[in-house]
Structure formats: C-alpha cells, structure tokens
Design an enzyme around this catalytic site. Structure first.
Site, mmCIF file in Angstrom:
data_model
loop_
_atom_site.group_PDB
_atom_site.id
_atom_site.type_symbol
_atom_site.label_atom_id
_atom_site.label_comp_id
_atom_site.label_asym_id
_atom_site.label_seq_id
_atom_site.Cartn_x
_atom_site.Cartn_y
_atom_site.Cartn_z
ATOM 1 N N HIS A 60 0.414 -0.982 0.069
ATOM 2 C CA HIS A 60 -0.148 0.103 0.241
ATOM 3 C C HIS A 60 1.206 1.515 0.463
ATOM 4 O O HIS A 60 2.268 0.805 0.818
ATOM 5 C CB HIS A 60 -0.906 0.043 1.402
ATOM 6 C CG HIS A 60 -1.950 -0.962 1.100
ATOM 7 N ND1 HIS A 60 -1.978 -1.983 2.873
ATOM 8 C CD2 HIS A 60 -2.615 -1.936 0.757
ATOM 9 C CE1 HIS A 60 -2.779 -2.641 2.674
ATOM 10 N NE2 HIS A 60 -2.981 -2.835 1.592
ATOM 11 N N LYS A 115 6.621 7.526 7.421
ATOM 12 C CA LYS A 115 5.771 6.325 7.909
ATOM 13 C C LYS A 115 7.087 5.635 8.704
ATOM 14 O O LYS A 115 8.252 5.238 8.895
ATOM 15 C CB LYS A 115 5.395 4.632 7.324
ATOM 16 C CG LYS A 115 4.068 5.241 7.222
ATOM 17 C CD LYS A 115 3.055 3.570 6.542
ATOM 18 C CE LYS A 115 2.449 4.141 5.730
ATOM 19 N NZ LYS A 115 2.019 2.619 5.285
ATOM 20 N N TYR A 124 2.375 2.201 13.841
ATOM 21 C CA TYR A 124 3.199 2.714 12.711
ATOM 22 C C TYR A 124 2.356 4.297 12.918
ATOM 23 O O TYR A 124 1.174 4.068 13.296
ATOM 24 C CB TYR A 124 2.721 2.407 11.382
ATOM 25 C CG TYR A 124 1.523 2.171 10.721
ATOM 26 C CD1 TYR A 124 0.843 3.137 10.002
ATOM 27 C CD2 TYR A 124 0.355 1.163 11.309
ATOM 28 C CE1 TYR A 124 -0.398 2.656 9.634
ATOM 29 C CE2 TYR A 124 -0.489 0.441 10.367
ATOM 30 C CZ TYR A 124 -0.497 1.681 9.518
ATOM 31 O OH TYR A 124 -1.678 1.307 9.195
ATOM 32 N N ASP A 176 -6.992 -6.618 -1.528
ATOM 33 C CA ASP A 176 -5.341 -6.721 -2.078
ATOM 34 C C ASP A 176 -5.259 -7.878 -2.576
ATOM 35 O O ASP A 176 -4.024 -8.619 -2.992
ATOM 36 C CB ASP A 176 -4.920 -7.645 -0.544
ATOM 37 C CG ASP A 176 -4.333 -6.460 0.923
ATOM 38 O OD1 ASP A 176 -4.706 -5.363 -0.419
ATOM 39 O OD2 ASP A 176 -3.702 -6.510 1.788
#
Length: 186
Positions: A62, A72, A132, A170
């Site tokens: 992603h 991130k 995250y 996904d």
C-alpha cells in the site's frame, strides 16, 4: 538509538537503546530530536495506527498518493512480521527494488519509510500487533497499491502460498508493470 541504512535511500532500520534489568525493560520508541539529529530527517508524525493479525496475513503493498503521501515509522509490539518497503519513486536508482526486514517484539527494531514507498508486511508468528506512525492523515481517495505477489518484485514473504490470508482488496491490486507511479525522485 542506532540507525542502519538499507539498500534503498531513505529506508532506515531504527534500533532503540533498551535498558533492562530484573524488572523488565524500558526504551524510547521514538524521540523526534534524536531521530532528526541522527538521520537529518525532520518529520512530524500526526497519526498513529495499530493492527492485529494472525499468522499468514499479508497486508500490502500500500501507499498514499501525493499530495497525501505518507512517511511512516513502523514497529511490532507483539509477535513477528516480515516488513517490506518497495521503492516506487520513478527515477530512483533503486526503483522497483525492495527491502525486507524482520520486525519483532523481541528485537524491537523499527523501519522508517520515506514517502514514495509501497509498504506491506507478512505475519510470521501466531499473532502480531503492528504499530505505525504517519506524517500525513489517511485519505481513502489517495489509496494506491501494487500486487503483493508480483513476480517482477520477487518478494519472498516467508509464508507458504496456501497459508497466505489476504483482504478482498489486497487480492485485486495491479501488477508493478501495470501501475503508474505518482512519485518521481527529486
């Protein structure tokens, strides 16, 4: 903290200093001043996320498209994952290459991903809690993704194919060769 450069510019492994004794341990999972001084990266994280997944779950690959692209800092607080960053910055010397790092509650390693990375992870333990930090809010209209099992990328997710668990979303991402990257290397 110890900063380890990877083969992809800007993708960094962060090893915190851990202080342990008979009671357990303590460490700073993030310190903006120390991170900036040691990496030269001045990032302001504004959103923290957490997911819990079972063995075999693969999430990814992603990314958020500009102007909502995200840097991130990721870590695992329970269990073990294989964390993967794919360079999707057109013009980068490592465009289309990936870095895979095992992150676990035991090793306490973290991975910093700059903007322009597609990101995913595979759960290698019975269960994993993954956290995250992001420097931009999530915007559903800016979602982008690449097929996790793209043969061009040749990522070894360390999970037997018949054990992989995916979301419906996904399962439908385009191949690396069919997607158009919104990122260019400056």
């Amino acid at each position: 903290m110890n900063i380890i450069k990877t083969d992809i510019e800007g993708v960094l492994i962060v090893e915190p200093r851990i202080f342990g004794d008979a009671r357990g341990y303590f460490f700073e999972s993030y310190n903006a001043r120390d991170f900036r001084e040691q990496t030269g990266i001045d990032v302001t994280f504004i959103q923290d996320n957490e997911s819990c997944s079972s063995y075999g779950v693969v999430r990814g690959l992603h990314f958020q498209k500009p102007p909502y692209a995200q840097a991130k800092l990721v870590r695992v607080v329970e269990g073990t994952v294989l964390d993967v960053a794919v360079d999707i910055r057109k013009g980068s010397a490592t465009y289309g290459q990936h870095v895979a790092v095992e992150l676990s509650a035991d090793n306490k390693r973290q991975l910093f991903l700059p903007k322009g990375m597609a990101h995913g992870f595979a759960v290698l333990s019975e269960r994993a809690v993954f956290q995250y930090k992001c420097d931009e809010y999530y915007h559903p209209e800016a979602e982008g993704a690449i097929a996790w099992d793209d043969p061009t990328l040749a990522i070894d997710w360390q999970i037997e194919l018949d054990k992989v668990l995916l979301s419906d979303k996904d399962r439908r991402h385009p191949s690396f060769n069919d997607f158009v990257t919104p990122f260019c290397k400056a």
